[in-house]
Every structure is written in structure tokens, then in C-alpha cells.
Design a protein around this motif. Structure first.
Motif, PDB file in Angstrom:
ATOM      1  N   ASP A  55      41.527  31.665  34.564  1.00 43.82           N
ATOM      2  CA  ASP A  55      42.695  31.897  33.308  1.00 43.82           C
ATOM      3  C   ASP A  55      42.301  33.489  32.884  1.00 43.82           C
ATOM      4  O   ASP A  55      43.356  34.223  32.856  1.00 43.82           O
ATOM      5  N   GLU A  56      41.152  33.730  32.623  1.00 47.59           N
ATOM      6  CA  GLU A  56      40.888  35.291  32.132  1.00 47.59           C
ATOM      7  C   GLU A  56      39.434  35.497  32.653  1.00 47.59           C
ATOM      8  O   GLU A  56      38.587  34.802  32.596  1.00 47.59           O
ATOM      9  N   LEU A  57      39.621  36.527  33.546  1.00 48.58           N
ATOM     10  CA  LEU A  57      38.237  37.267  34.059  1.00 48.58           C
ATOM     11  C   LEU A  57      38.196  38.613  33.959  1.00 48.58           C
ATOM     12  O   LEU A  57      39.145  39.543  33.848  1.00 48.58           O
ATOM     13  N   CYS A  58      36.853  39.055  33.982  1.00 52.10           N
ATOM     14  CA  CYS A  58      36.703  40.555  33.971  1.00 52.10           C
ATOM     15  C   CYS A  58      36.668  40.999  35.480  1.00 52.10           C
ATOM     16  O   CYS A  58      36.510  40.365  36.369  1.00 52.10           O
ATOM     17  N   VAL A  59      36.774  42.539  35.398  1.00 52.41           N
ATOM     18  CA  VAL A  59      36.669  43.098  36.974  1.00 52.41           C
ATOM     19  C   VAL A  59      35.379  42.642  37.608  1.00 52.41           C
ATOM     20  O   VAL A  59      35.361  42.425  38.988  1.00 52.41           O
ATOM     21  N   CYS A  60      34.313  42.734  36.893  1.00 52.61           N
ATOM     22  CA  CYS A  60      33.002  42.334  37.822  1.00 52.61           C
ATOM     23  C   CYS A  60      33.049  40.870  38.282  1.00 52.61           C
ATOM     24  O   CYS A  60      32.733  40.823  39.505  1.00 52.61           O
ATOM     25  N   ASP A  61      33.579  39.896  37.587  1.00 49.03           N
ATOM     26  CA  ASP A  61      33.399  38.697  38.138  1.00 49.03           C
ATOM     27  C   ASP A  61      34.571  38.465  39.251  1.00 49.03           C
ATOM     28  O   ASP A  61      34.395  38.066  40.283  1.00 49.03           O
ATOM     29  N   LEU A  62      35.644  39.200  39.081  1.00 45.74           N
ATOM     30  CA  LEU A  62      36.964  39.322  39.899  1.00 45.74           C
ATOM     31  C   LEU A  62      36.343  39.721  41.334  1.00 45.74           C
ATOM     32  O   LEU A  62      36.539  39.221  42.445  1.00 45.74           O
ATOM     33  N   ALA A  63      35.646  40.989  41.341  1.00 45.41           N
ATOM     34  CA  ALA A  63      35.137  41.535  42.463  1.00 45.41           C
ATOM     35  C   ALA A  63      34.141  40.686  43.075  1.00 45.41           C
ATOM     36  O   ALA A  63      34.167  40.474  44.324  1.00 45.41           O
ATOM     37  N   TRP A  64      33.305  40.011  42.509  1.00 45.64           N
ATOM     38  CA  TRP A  64      32.260  38.985  42.945  1.00 45.64           C
ATOM     39  C   TRP A  64      33.175  37.734  43.812  1.00 45.64           C
ATOM     40  O   TRP A  64      32.972  37.358  44.968  1.00 45.64           O
ATOM     41  N   ILE A  65      34.136  37.263  42.982  1.00 42.91           N
ATOM     42  CA  ILE A  65      34.988  36.316  43.415  1.00 42.91           C
ATOM     43  C   ILE A  65      35.691  36.480  44.927  1.00 42.91           C
ATOM     44  O   ILE A  65      35.745  35.760  45.592  1.00 42.91           O
ATOM     45  N   VAL A  66      36.368  37.544  44.857  1.00 41.88           N
ATOM     46  CA  VAL A  66      37.272  37.989  45.917  1.00 41.88           C
ATOM     47  C   VAL A  66      36.373  38.658  47.083  1.00 41.88           C
ATOM     48  O   VAL A  66      36.864  38.830  48.223  1.00 41.88           O
ATOM     49  N   GLY A  67      35.115  39.066  46.859  1.00 39.41           N
ATOM     50  CA  GLY A  67      34.518  39.753  47.913  1.00 39.41           C
ATOM     51  C   GLY A  67      34.726  41.166  48.161  1.00 39.41           C
ATOM     52  O   GLY A  67      34.765  41.696  49.180  1.00 39.41           O
ATOM     53  N   SER A  68      35.085  41.735  47.017  1.00 39.04           N
ATOM     54  CA  SER A  68      35.622  43.214  47.117  1.00 39.04           C
ATOM     55  C   SER A  68      34.754  43.976  46.274  1.00 39.04           C
ATOM     56  O   SER A  68      34.416  43.605  45.084  1.00 39.04           O
ATOM     57  N   SER A  69      34.948  45.474  46.267  1.00 37.42           N
ATOM     58  CA  SER A  69      34.079  46.263  45.259  1.00 37.42           C
ATOM     59  C   SER A  69      35.201  46.266  43.926  1.00 37.42           C
ATOM     60  O   SER A  69      36.313  45.955  43.922  1.00 37.42           O
TER      61      SER A  69
END
Length: 116
Positions: A55-69
Motif C-alpha cells: 500500500d504505502e512504503l518508504c524508499v528504505c523498505d522498498l530497497a530492502w524488498i526488491v533487493g536494490s540500492s
């Protein structure tokens, strides 16, 4: 002779011209191509799926989830945002992202077209 071309010119001019005049203009087609291109990258598509699920995520969480910087994820988020598929809001020191209605709709259409 090719399997993807007619062997005979058989143009139904009235029908073809009537259809041709209903096509969107060049500016509209460019805009739609840009929107579709925004989901044409596997990393952006993965980010969009994560946003849909979270739903709503910060860049830090998204980076961890997708495995990218974080830098790469931020770059892709800017592209999704400029295409109108994602939006952001600042929450203190965090920047939170979510898919727009258009982004959710387009992602759902892509899932329906999934051949698997």
C-alpha cells in the motif's frame, strides 16, 4: 511471400479511413507509450508490485524488498511518479510512496495479460 503480409492488396478504403480517423493523436500516443514504458523495466515492475502489496512504503523498505540500492529505487520511483503511476508524500524525514489509481489499474491489467 511472408506469413505476416497479405499476398494481394485488398484495401477497403472506406472502412480503413473511418478507422484511421478514430485513432488517438500523436501527443496522446506518446503520453500513453511513456506510461506503458514506465512499467516496462523489471525493477520498476517489481517496485510497483511491492507498492501494490504494501500500500504505502518508504524508499528504505522498498530497497530492502526488491533487493536494490536506495539510489536505484529512488531513480525508478521518480520515473513511476513522472508517469503518473506512483505518488509520494513526506512524513517527517521519510518519503512515502504509493501507487496511484492509474498505477493500480495498469498493474492489474498487466496481471490479467499474464500468459502463465
Amino acid at each position: 511471400m511472408s506469413d505476416d503480409q497479405c499476398d494481394l492488396l485488398c484495401l477497403d478504403l472506406d472502412h480503413a479511413e473511418a478507422l484511421r480517423t478514430t485513432l488517438p493523436g500523436e501527443a496522446v500516443l506518446r503520453q500513453r507509450a511513456d506510461v506503458l514504458r514506465a512499467l516496462g523495466d523489471p525493477t520498476r515492475l517489481r517496485i510497483a508490485h511491492a507498492l501494490l502489496a504494501g500500500d504505502e512504503l518508504c524508499v528504505c523498505d522498498l530497497a530492502w524488498i526488491v533487493g536494490s540500492s536506495q539510489g536505484l529505487v529512488s531513480h525508478h520511483l521518480r520515473q513511476l511518479r513522472s508517469a503518473g503511476l506512483a505518488e509520494s508524500r513526506r512524513d517527517g524525514k521519510l518519503v512515502m510512496y504509493r501507487l496511484t489509481g492509474a498505477g493500480q489499474h495498469l498493474l492489474a491489467l498487466a496481471a490479467e495479460a499474464d500468459p502463465v
